[in-house]
Design an enzyme around this catalytic site. Sequence first.
Site, mmCIF file in Angstrom:
data_model
loop_
_atom_site.group_PDB
_atom_site.id
_atom_site.type_symbol
_atom_site.label_atom_id
_atom_site.label_comp_id
_atom_site.label_asym_id
_atom_site.label_seq_id
_atom_site.Cartn_x
_atom_site.Cartn_y
_atom_site.Cartn_z
ATOM 1 N N HIS A 117 30.241 46.058 44.264
ATOM 2 C CA HIS A 117 29.891 47.096 45.249
ATOM 3 C C HIS A 117 31.148 47.839 45.691
ATOM 4 C CE1 HIS A 117 26.120 44.881 46.551
ATOM 5 N NE2 HIS A 117 26.828 43.849 46.146
ATOM 6 N N TYR A 118 30.930 48.996 46.301
ATOM 7 C CA TYR A 118 31.982 49.505 47.189
ATOM 8 C C TYR A 118 31.455 49.412 48.608
ATOM 9 C CZ TYR A 118 29.893 54.330 47.233
ATOM 10 O OH TYR A 118 29.089 55.435 47.370
ATOM 11 N N THR A 119 32.391 49.359 49.562
ATOM 12 C CA THR A 119 31.972 49.175 50.950
ATOM 13 C C THR A 119 31.317 50.437 51.518
ATOM 14 O OG1 THR A 119 34.214 49.751 51.585
ATOM 15 C CG2 THR A 119 33.665 47.391 51.538
ATOM 16 N N GLU B 116 32.685 43.039 47.175
ATOM 17 C CA GLU B 116 32.833 44.367 47.785
ATOM 18 C C GLU B 116 34.255 44.874 47.577
ATOM 19 O OE1 GLU B 116 30.849 46.450 49.457
ATOM 20 O OE2 GLU B 116 29.097 45.249 50.042
ATOM 21 N N HIS C 265 25.921 47.531 41.862
ATOM 22 C CA HIS C 265 24.769 47.569 42.756
ATOM 23 C C HIS C 265 23.752 48.621 42.279
ATOM 24 C CE1 HIS C 265 23.442 47.184 47.255
ATOM 25 N NE2 HIS C 265 22.588 46.661 46.423
ATOM 26 N N ASP D 260 26.513 52.724 44.412
ATOM 27 C CA ASP D 260 27.814 52.061 44.320
ATOM 28 C C ASP D 260 27.832 51.054 43.162
ATOM 29 O OD1 ASP D 260 26.007 50.437 46.034
ATOM 30 O OD2 ASP D 260 27.722 49.123 46.306
HETATM 31 ZN ZN LIG Z 1 26.362 47.835 47.418
#
Ligand SMILES: [Zn+2]
Length: 241
Positions: free
Chosen positions: A27-29, A92, A134, A144
């Site tokens: 993911h990215y935050t 993340e 994600h 993301d």
């Molecule tokens: Zn995510």
Amino acid sequence: MKISNYFSPNFDKKKRSIDSIRIIVIHYTGMQSERVSISRLCDPKFKVSSHFLINQKGKVYRLVKDRQVAWHAGKSCWGKYRQLNKNSIGIELVNKGHRFGYTNFKKEQISSLIKICKILIKKYKIKMRNVVGHSDISPTRKIDPGEKFPWKFLAKKNIGIWHSFSNNYLKKFRKIKISKQKDKIRFVQNLKKIGYCFPANNKFFLIKAIRSFQRRYRSELLNGIVDKECLAIAENLSKKL
Ligand SMILES: [Zn+2]
């Protein structure tokens, strides 16, 4: 490698078995800053978390232990798996994301991610096809880690799958329409074989899945339309599985 522990209370009470850990979700935050990201992922009010968070300098935080089910995937599906929190490790990466200013991932950040993934893949015998973003597992809701995420570079390090074509070769097929119905069907079958989930005959879901596929494997053009380039990539990937 050095990992700093930072406790998040956001996980299922019941511990899971080691065997149920099958997938890595990246993911990215997508938040304003690292500080905001950590405090939200550790705040019981928000009910979100991940197992790891990697900041832009490559520092790694462990927020939730592997054997606990963290809350990062939400409604999701990949191959035969549904609701992936219980089957996955969530990682993340600090990045402001599309809402607050999406930037390239930092070298140090990716190099820490590679180290963590290598450890997890070995420890839990995670299949290459099960290292996902994600957006791959929730194509209607999530974008993301996004089109700047270096999937090709990770694949070179044996993390996740990638096709065998050069960019120059593929470019020739970009925007070339596929007209035959059987080619369209083949593309959809390949997409499903790779792991993407979408209900049959639902155009909205299919377009979202195509866009997620493009975001990962053909980030130059995210139009949700299957062309010859997309077909070639999907065909090549599914042969490797
Ligand atoms: Zn995510």
